[in-house]
Design a protein around this motif. Sequence first.
Motif, mmCIF file in Angstrom:
data_model
loop_
_atom_site.group_PDB
_atom_site.id
_atom_site.type_symbol
_atom_site.label_atom_id
_atom_site.label_comp_id
_atom_site.label_asym_id
_atom_site.label_seq_id
_atom_site.Cartn_x
_atom_site.Cartn_y
_atom_site.Cartn_z
ATOM 1 N N ASN A 200 35.458 17.260 -41.643
ATOM 2 C CA ASN A 200 36.085 17.054 -40.343
ATOM 3 C C ASN A 200 35.617 18.161 -39.401
ATOM 4 O O ASN A 200 35.030 19.151 -39.838
ATOM 5 C CB ASN A 200 37.611 16.966 -40.474
ATOM 6 N N PRO A 201 35.827 17.980 -38.105
ATOM 7 C CA PRO A 201 35.263 18.912 -37.134
ATOM 8 C C PRO A 201 35.641 20.370 -37.400
ATOM 9 O O PRO A 201 34.810 21.267 -37.256
ATOM 10 C CB PRO A 201 35.868 18.443 -35.804
ATOM 11 N N SER A 202 36.892 20.600 -37.806
ATOM 12 C CA SER A 202 37.274 22.002 -37.959
ATOM 13 C C SER A 202 36.648 22.601 -39.223
ATOM 14 O O SER A 202 36.366 23.789 -39.276
ATOM 15 C CB SER A 202 38.794 22.155 -37.948
ATOM 16 N N ARG A 205 33.238 23.616 -38.241
ATOM 17 C CA ARG A 205 33.293 24.823 -37.433
ATOM 18 C C ARG A 205 33.530 26.054 -38.306
ATOM 19 O O ARG A 205 32.827 27.043 -38.191
ATOM 20 C CB ARG A 205 34.391 24.685 -36.375
ATOM 21 N N GLN A 220 26.194 12.435 -41.257
ATOM 22 C CA GLN A 220 25.257 12.871 -40.229
ATOM 23 C C GLN A 220 23.819 12.756 -40.713
ATOM 24 O O GLN A 220 22.913 12.441 -39.935
ATOM 25 C CB GLN A 220 25.572 14.305 -39.811
ATOM 26 N N ARG A 250 34.326 15.080 -32.434
ATOM 27 C CA ARG A 250 33.948 16.435 -32.845
ATOM 28 C C ARG A 250 33.622 17.317 -31.652
ATOM 29 O O ARG A 250 33.251 18.458 -31.802
ATOM 30 C CB ARG A 250 32.757 16.363 -33.793
ATOM 31 N N MET A 258 29.579 24.041 -32.545
ATOM 32 C CA MET A 258 29.261 22.856 -31.778
ATOM 33 C C MET A 258 27.791 22.760 -31.451
ATOM 34 O O MET A 258 27.198 21.714 -31.577
ATOM 35 C CB MET A 258 30.087 22.825 -30.487
ATOM 36 N N LEU A 261 26.035 21.615 -34.456
ATOM 37 C CA LEU A 261 26.329 20.227 -34.814
ATOM 38 C C LEU A 261 25.563 19.290 -33.897
ATOM 39 O O LEU A 261 24.915 18.354 -34.330
ATOM 40 C CB LEU A 261 27.833 19.985 -34.670
#
Length: 493
Positions: A200-202, A205, A220, A250, A258, A261
Amino acid sequence: MVGNHQRIVIPNLEKYRSGGGRLKGLRCVHTHLQHEPLTQDDLMDLALLNLDLIAAVTMDEHGRPQQIHAAHLLPEGRNGENWEILAPLGSGQLDMDCQGLIRSLESEFARKARALKVKRKWERAVLVSVTTAPKDVAQDSMAELTELAESSRIAVVDTLIQHRHRIDPRFLVGEGKISELVILALQRGADLLIFDQELNPSQVRSITELTELKVIDRTQLILDIFAQRAQSREGRIQVELAQLKYLLPRLTGKGTAMSRLTGGIGGRGPGETKLEVDRRRVRDRIAHLEKSLASIQRQRAQRRAKRNKKGLPVISIIGYTNVGKSTLLNTLTRSSVLAERRLFATLDPTSRKKRLPKEAEVIITDTVGFIRQLPQELITAFRATLEELEDAHLLLHVIDISHPRCLHQIQCVERILEELRLERIPVLRVLNKQDLVGPKTVRTLARRWDGVPISANDEHTLAPLLERIESHISRLRKHAAYAGAAKPIAVSA
Ligand SMILES: Nc1nc2c(ncn2[C@@H]2O[C@H](COP(=O)(O)OP(=O)(O)OP(=O)(O)O)[C@@H](O)[C@H]2O)c(=O)[nH]1
Ligand SMILES: [Mg+2]
């Protein structure tokens, strides 16, 4: 920095340089209150932060400095250790040439990085799987991730599977493993971590921040392969749509995570500049792409309708990726669609006419391959392409029987067919690559799975398949005439 008797808390060092085979340009010197030498935590900080050097000063009961314990990273692991712990020095002996040491270490790291760069045209990645699944399942999945990476021209320099009872929601991997990963990547010259699990995005990160490596997941990676492979305008629009939809949720954070990504692998993918835009503009772009796609699809529908009016039976070749679908189309119709030992060689469906030995003319179409955990974004984006399968009167489900995971692949394909609500179309199982398997196994599997064995690259093996296709078509035709089915099939020919 101030800590307590157990640990120090290192501040955010993001703005210090890193990467490119260089050390951080920082040395951490701190005190140890209980005479202890460097701890595991210290060594982990050294590795994770890529510090030039870490040192702990112990002291006597009056608080006067006693001994200095120091360690630095090694360009190449030695006896399973990735760092060198120097012999402790008395506080009066601090005449070591720190600058010289760091300079020579850095030049060694840089030389290694350069040597790797010369050799590499491909990006280098460490693959990671964090899983609660049984060992063999995890290994199979990892083997497929390796194939995916290689299909995307990424060299896999190492793999790491961690079994956990519980998955750490922040980093996925345990903290100890993270430092192991960083060191592994540093030593093997990798700049990319690919996770087998969806992040997941976090998570992306926090892992990116901690490791300062590019971090992507399986989804991805698949999107990236599709982006490289898309040829037609429609294909490219579909892939960009899928990428943007994957990216949109995201696009919350800022900073390194970011930009990495959005940079995708080697700057491919939607590209950094395009995606420095905010969410609103991404949404605008999505809307724009959806509009162009709709118009292309209208044209496609017209073409389809025309084809259907001709009433030729349509046979669609489907199956897991890399099983030999395009090869079969080529041999059947003497054409030269791209067929390659890569996952997702085909993205755009191709149709060819063929006259079957006895009589009828049919249309044979080749399709994009399926894969386990086909990203939802891709299914949505490719829905129209996949919907063409609805026109098929017969599906040839091609299976690579030489593949160690072929049973899984069959199950996966059948599940996707169900999801696409295609299970009502008759399916003929085609057991391909029989030349790579012993004749006894071929017979057993043919019986067990009720399939026709072939070698798609050898025309002489295709007669039984053609026979089965013909009998299917003629049965269908009778049935269609009898039931007055909606799908017309030419009775002439
Ligand atoms: N030995 C052997 N190899 C085969 C056979 N059929 C296909 N191949 C090889 O398998 C690889 C994949 O073939 P493709 O036809 O590209 O497979 P595909 O199913 O179209 O793959 P995607 O389009 O990537 O999903 C190629 O290297 C082919 O040469 C066969 O019968 N025997
Ligand atoms: Mg193909």
